[in-house]
Motif scaffolding. Structure first.
Motif: not given
Length: 297
Positions: A277, A188, A184-185, A137
């Motif tokens: 994302a 982030r 939600s991703m 990530f």
């Protein structure tokens, strides 16, 4: 044919790039103890393999004053250029990447073409690396944040005063949807790339629109789980545009329906869609830049 001319290399402000880094990358990312090690490792690969590949474009020989269409065709990014740029932004030296996009801009490449043919595919590639566990990530967050920087450098929006505190996004799910993982991703990655994100999950269309009216947002991002939710999504977008404090708000949508058919985004009233994302972060920057340039005018 006229006499061939060597492409001029643009001047890149290195100090400006360093200052922009704190704007487009969340401070939390740099608090990681292993960030320096990651960048050093990736920079070594970039220096040996990737930069020479991109810099060959800077030494191309082109006829004097060719039509813009021919230049764009000659410079059309290949899959190797796209993956090369993705690896550049994973490293610590952005000067070559910035030079690359500035050359494209100076030769007449439009923002839309740059986005569709180079930057968005590079962000998508980063997402694929993450899906395959070839990058984690933090790596992908750094990469996509720097793609934002390239986009802002291309169109000059990073030089506009008073816009730093307006990189704000309202994230929501289409009313009736139950699965928030995708939204939600996206949140982030947006936060990792320096955005201020407000979530409005599990809200009705009216409640989402009320949130958009309570605060100025540059972008609203909505996810949808299935085709049967498209009418609810369309109604939500309509209410957001009607009630938003920012009447120029950009709206992006995401979900499997749009991955299969990106044209649906415009049909439901959105301004664009993103395949994953990381590309959602870049789409948000694109929409923000369009608004920023209008405000500046």
């Amino acid at each position: 044919m006229g006499r061939a001319a060597r492409v001029a290399m643009p001047v890149v402000d290195r100090r400006g790039l360093e200052r922009l880094e704190t704007h487009f990358v969340s401070p939390e990312v740099y608090r990681r103890d292993d960030v320096a090690v990651r960048q050093a490792r990736l920079a070594e690969v970039v220096a040996e393999r990737i930069i020479p590949q991109l810099l060959r474009l800077h030494s191309d020989i082109l006829p004097d004053a060719p039509p813009v269409e021919l230049v764009v065709e000659a410079l059309a990014p290949s899959s190797a250029d796209i993956s090369g740029l993705a690896h550049i932004v994973l490293g610590s030296d952005l000067e070559a990447a910035v030079s690359y996009v500035l050359v494209l801009r100076d030769r007449g490449l439009s923002l839309e073409t740059l986005f569709v043919e180079l930057l968005e595919p590079a962000a998508r590639y980063l997402g694929q690396l993450w899906d395959k566990d070839e990058c984690d990530f933090i790596d992908v967050t750094l990469g996509v944040a720097r793609l934002q920087k390239l986009l802002a450098t291309f169109n000059g929006s990073h030089m506009l005063p008073g816009l730093d505190n307006r990189r704000q996004v309202l994230m929501a799910m289409t009313p009736g949807d139950q699965h928030s993982f995708g939204a939600s991703m996206v949140r982030r990655f947006l936060e990792g790339a320096g955005w201020d994100v407000t979530s409005a999950f599990d809200r009705s269309a009216a409640e989402i629109a009320k949130a958009a009216s309570a605060q100025w947002y540059a972008v609203a991002g909505l996810t949808v789980g299935s085709e049967r939710s498209l009418p609810a999504l369309e109604e939500t977008i309509r209410l957001i545009r009607r009630e938003s404090r920012n009447q120029m708000i950009g709206v992006m949508v995401g979900g499997p329906v749009f991955t299969a058919n990106p044209a649906l985004a415009l049909e439901v009233g959105a301004d664009g869609t993103a395949a994953n994302a990381p590309t959602a972060v870049l789409m948000a920057q694109k929409l923000f830049d369009e608004i920023a340039l209008k405000i500046a005018d």
